[in-house]
Design a protein around this motif. Structure first.
Motif, PDB file in Angstrom:
ATOM      1  N   LEU A  54       0.837  -1.197   0.000  1.00 26.21           N
ATOM      2  CA  LEU A  54       0.000   0.000   0.000  1.00 26.21           C
ATOM      3  C   LEU A  54       0.873   1.248   0.000  1.00 26.21           C
ATOM      4  CD1 LEU A  54      -2.591  -1.107   2.687  1.00 26.21           C
ATOM      5  CD2 LEU A  54      -2.759  -1.354   0.216  1.00 26.21           C
ATOM      6  N   SER A  56       0.970   5.795  -0.998  1.00 27.32           N
ATOM      7  CA  SER A  56       0.241   7.025  -1.295  1.00 27.32           C
ATOM      8  C   SER A  56       0.738   7.549  -2.636  1.00 27.32           C
ATOM      9  CB  SER A  56       0.499   8.073  -0.210  1.00 27.32           C
ATOM     10  OG  SER A  56       1.836   8.515  -0.270  1.00 27.32           O
ATOM     11  N   MET A  74      -5.682   7.479   5.831  1.00 24.88           N
ATOM     12  CA  MET A  74      -6.213   6.485   4.907  1.00 24.88           C
ATOM     13  C   MET A  74      -7.091   7.177   3.872  1.00 24.88           C
ATOM     14  SD  MET A  74      -5.199   3.386   5.632  1.00 24.88           S
ATOM     15  CE  MET A  74      -6.336   2.360   4.750  1.00 24.88           C
ATOM     16  N   ASN A  75      -7.121   6.630   2.684  1.00 25.31           N
ATOM     17  CA  ASN A  75      -7.990   7.133   1.635  1.00 25.31           C
ATOM     18  C   ASN A  75      -9.434   6.807   2.023  1.00 25.31           C
ATOM     19  OD1 ASN A  75      -9.388   7.659  -0.730  1.00 25.31           O
ATOM     20  ND2 ASN A  75      -7.733   6.900  -2.026  1.00 25.31           N
ATOM     21  N   LEU A  78     -11.125   4.026   0.083  1.00 26.52           N
ATOM     22  CA  LEU A  78     -10.712   2.679   0.448  1.00 26.52           C
ATOM     23  C   LEU A  78     -11.498   2.187   1.662  1.00 26.52           C
ATOM     24  CD1 LEU A  78      -8.595   0.399  -0.106  1.00 26.52           C
ATOM     25  CD2 LEU A  78      -7.222   1.473   1.652  1.00 26.52           C
ATOM     26  N   TYR A  82     -14.130  -0.993   1.810  1.00 26.78           N
ATOM     27  CA  TYR A  82     -13.965  -2.073   2.783  1.00 26.78           C
ATOM     28  C   TYR A  82     -15.267  -2.332   3.547  1.00 26.78           C
ATOM     29  CZ  TYR A  82      -8.942  -2.976   2.540  1.00 26.78           C
ATOM     30  OH  TYR A  82      -7.701  -3.374   2.143  1.00 26.78           O
ATOM     31  N   MET A 116      -6.320   0.179  -6.053  1.00 29.38           N
ATOM     32  CA  MET A 116      -6.118   1.081  -4.916  1.00 29.38           C
ATOM     33  C   MET A 116      -4.746   0.955  -4.258  1.00 29.38           C
ATOM     34  SD  MET A 116      -8.765   2.998  -4.611  1.00 29.38           S
ATOM     35  CE  MET A 116      -8.596   3.699  -2.993  1.00 29.38           C
ATOM     36  N   ALA A 120      -3.797   4.036  -1.453  1.00 24.35           N
ATOM     37  CA  ALA A 120      -4.366   3.609  -0.172  1.00 24.35           C
ATOM     38  C   ALA A 120      -4.210   4.676   0.903  1.00 24.35           C
ATOM     39  CB  ALA A 120      -3.723   2.309   0.285  1.00 24.35           C
ATOM     40  N   TYR A 121      -3.128   5.414   0.855  1.00 23.43           N
ATOM     41  CA  TYR A 121      -2.881   6.483   1.835  1.00 23.43           C
ATOM     42  C   TYR A 121      -2.923   7.827   1.131  1.00 23.43           C
ATOM     43  CZ  TYR A 121      -1.159   2.768   4.837  1.00 23.43           C
ATOM     44  OH  TYR A 121      -1.056   1.630   5.586  1.00 23.43           O
TER      45      TYR A 121
END
Length: 127
Positions: A54, A56, A74-75, A78, A82, A116, A120-121
């Motif tokens: 993961l 950014s 965190m995005n 995402l 989840y 993603m 992700a970040y």
């Protein structure tokens, strides 16, 4: 250039540190709700948050004479996906999905996962 970086990723991955990389090389690690300040001699550099697969999107920062305040989070997209996938797991028996339906859901999950990985970040300047 002074950079102050804070990790605020919620409970996702809170037991593992996130690496902050400068121009592709490890600069330091951040634990949950940790803030680190570092002084760099560069006028500009590219920073990226990284944990296993993961990442950014890279952020380019320029020296403006003041401390640059960054936050890693965190995005939200995402996290939303989840939650949707977690709820969807309980819908499988309610919708009486057959093997084909479950395989389609798994394919969609892996497509989402790989799309993603590099988003992700989010690393951005605090406002």
């Amino acid at each position: 250039m002074n950079i102050r970086c804070t990790r605020n990723t919620g409970f996702y991955g809170m037991g593992s540190p996130i690496e902050i990389k400068k121009d592709g090389k490890k600069l330091f690690c951040l634990n949950q709700n940790e803030t680190k300040q570092i002084e760099l001699n560069d006028k500009h550099c590219t920073l990226q948050a990284n944990f296993f697969l993961l990442k950014s999107t890279p952020l380019t920062v320029n020296d403006n004479g003041q401390t640059i305040d960054l936050v890693v989070m965190m995005n939200p997209m995402l996290m939303l996906i989840y939650v949707i996938l977690f709820v969807g797991m309980f819908l499988i028996p309610l919708l009486h999905l057959n093997i084909l339906g479950i395989l389609i859901l798994l394919v969609l999950y892996f497509v989402f996962l790989f799309s993603m990985l590099n988003k992700a970040y989010i690393i951005k300047e605090k406002m």
